[in-house]
Motif scaffolding. Structure first.
Motif, PDB file in Angstrom:
ATOM      1  N   ASP A  45      26.242  22.180  14.737  1.00 41.66           N
ATOM      2  CA  ASP A  45      25.245  22.815  13.881  1.00 41.66           C
ATOM      3  C   ASP A  45      25.193  22.116  12.523  1.00 41.66           C
ATOM      4  OD1 ASP A  45      23.440  25.340  13.593  1.00 41.66           O
ATOM      5  OD2 ASP A  45      24.537  25.158  11.694  1.00 41.66           O
ATOM      6  N   TRP A  46      24.011  22.078  11.918  1.00 42.00           N
ATOM      7  CA  TRP A  46      23.861  21.321  10.664  1.00 42.00           C
ATOM      8  C   TRP A  46      24.763  21.847   9.558  1.00 42.00           C
ATOM      9  CZ3 TRP A  46      22.422  22.648   5.744  1.00 42.00           C
ATOM     10  CH2 TRP A  46      21.835  23.907   5.555  1.00 42.00           C
ATOM     11  N   ARG A  79      24.166  14.259  13.632  1.00 44.51           N
ATOM     12  CA  ARG A  79      24.081  15.542  14.337  1.00 44.51           C
ATOM     13  C   ARG A  79      23.566  16.641  13.418  1.00 44.51           C
ATOM     14  NH1 ARG A  79      28.948  13.923  16.513  1.00 44.51           N
ATOM     15  NH2 ARG A  79      30.150  15.553  15.510  1.00 44.51           N
ATOM     16  N   SER A  82      19.796  16.184  13.328  1.00 49.10           N
ATOM     17  CA  SER A  82      19.219  16.550  14.617  1.00 49.10           C
ATOM     18  C   SER A  82      19.203  18.067  14.797  1.00 49.10           C
ATOM     19  CB  SER A  82      20.024  15.889  15.729  1.00 49.10           C
ATOM     20  OG  SER A  82      19.546  16.301  16.977  1.00 49.10           O
ATOM     21  N   SER A  83      20.323  18.697  14.473  1.00 52.47           N
ATOM     22  CA  SER A  83      20.424  20.154  14.602  1.00 52.47           C
ATOM     23  C   SER A  83      19.448  20.852  13.673  1.00 52.47           C
ATOM     24  CB  SER A  83      21.843  20.623  14.284  1.00 52.47           C
ATOM     25  OG  SER A  83      21.869  21.999  14.006  1.00 52.47           O
ATOM     26  N   TYR A  85      16.679  19.708  12.309  1.00 52.36           N
ATOM     27  CA  TYR A  85      15.279  19.501  12.658  1.00 52.36           C
ATOM     28  C   TYR A  85      14.893  20.264  13.919  1.00 52.36           C
ATOM     29  CZ  TYR A  85      10.847  17.280  12.038  1.00 52.36           C
ATOM     30  OH  TYR A  85       9.524  17.080  11.778  1.00 52.36           O
ATOM     31  N   ARG A  86      15.776  20.264  14.915  1.00 56.95           N
ATOM     32  CA  ARG A  86      15.493  20.938  16.186  1.00 56.95           C
ATOM     33  C   ARG A  86      15.518  22.459  16.042  1.00 56.95           C
ATOM     34  NH1 ARG A  86      19.837  19.432  18.753  1.00 56.95           N
ATOM     35  NH2 ARG A  86      20.885  21.345  18.196  1.00 56.95           N
ATOM     36  N   ASP A  87      16.577  22.987  15.427  1.00 55.98           N
ATOM     37  CA  ASP A  87      16.787  24.435  15.422  1.00 55.98           C
ATOM     38  C   ASP A  87      16.198  25.154  14.209  1.00 55.98           C
ATOM     39  OD1 ASP A  87      18.221  23.999  17.720  1.00 55.98           O
ATOM     40  OD2 ASP A  87      20.175  24.116  16.749  1.00 55.98           O
ATOM     41  N   GLN A  89      14.005  23.618  11.496  1.00 57.38           N
ATOM     42  CA  GLN A  89      12.771  23.182  10.883  1.00 57.38           C
ATOM     43  C   GLN A  89      11.603  24.118  11.186  1.00 57.38           C
ATOM     44  OE1 GLN A  89       9.772  21.781  12.058  1.00 57.38           O
ATOM     45  NE2 GLN A  89       9.024  21.230  10.019  1.00 57.38           N
TER      46      GLN A  89
END
Length: 156
Positions: A45-46, A79, A82-83, A85-87, A89
């Protein structure tokens, strides 16, 4: 805003428990470094990946030739992005839209004619950039931090 940060609350709580023992160690010691490098691949997770990368950046600031720690921190930042932006954003996009709608509401326009809507996404870009600078150039990160502190910026 709370809903956006709590989107992966269970995962964040689980991952924080993974690196909690590392926080009891000074990240500038070999034991602290080893702890964060060992737990790094398990973080996704970010919020947790960024926190661990920040801790590793403290080790890297003293041990610049430690490629394993640097690569771990860079992987954590990848990561984190990625986390986020995916979860997250999409949640921030909703907040931005709500903020823009509110700002365009006539009473708000009359009360705050020169206001600009802050973009939540921009904050995440800045946080990611600041952490990466800390990992890749500790001296530059320290200079940025000193500037922010000296001039009373609200960023930190």
């Amino acid at each position: 805003m709370s809903a956006a940060f709590n989107k992966n609350a269970d995962l964040v709580a689980k991952e924080r428990k993974l690196y909690a023992p590392c926080l009891d160690m000074n990240p500038e010691t070999k034991a602290g470094r080893d702890c964060f490098v060992a737990v790094a691949p398990k973080l996704t997770d970010w919020q947790t990946t960024r926190a661990a990368a920040l801790q590793l950046s403290r080790w890297i600031s003293v041990h610049r030739d430690d490629a394993a720690a640097r690569n771990s921190a860079i992987a954590l930042m990848d990561r984190a992005w990625s986390s986020w932006y995916r979860d997250y954003q999409p949640e921030y996009a909703k907040l931005d839209a709500l903020n823009e709608t509110t700002r365009n509401f006539v009473l708000v326009r009359l009360a705050l004619p020169n206001s600009t809507a802050p973009k939540f996404e921009n904050l995440l870009y800045r946080l990611t950039e600041a952490t990466e600078v800390g990992v890749l150039s500790p001296e530059a990160a320290q200079r940025q931090f000193d500037r922010y502190r000296e001039h009373g910026s609200g960023f930190w």
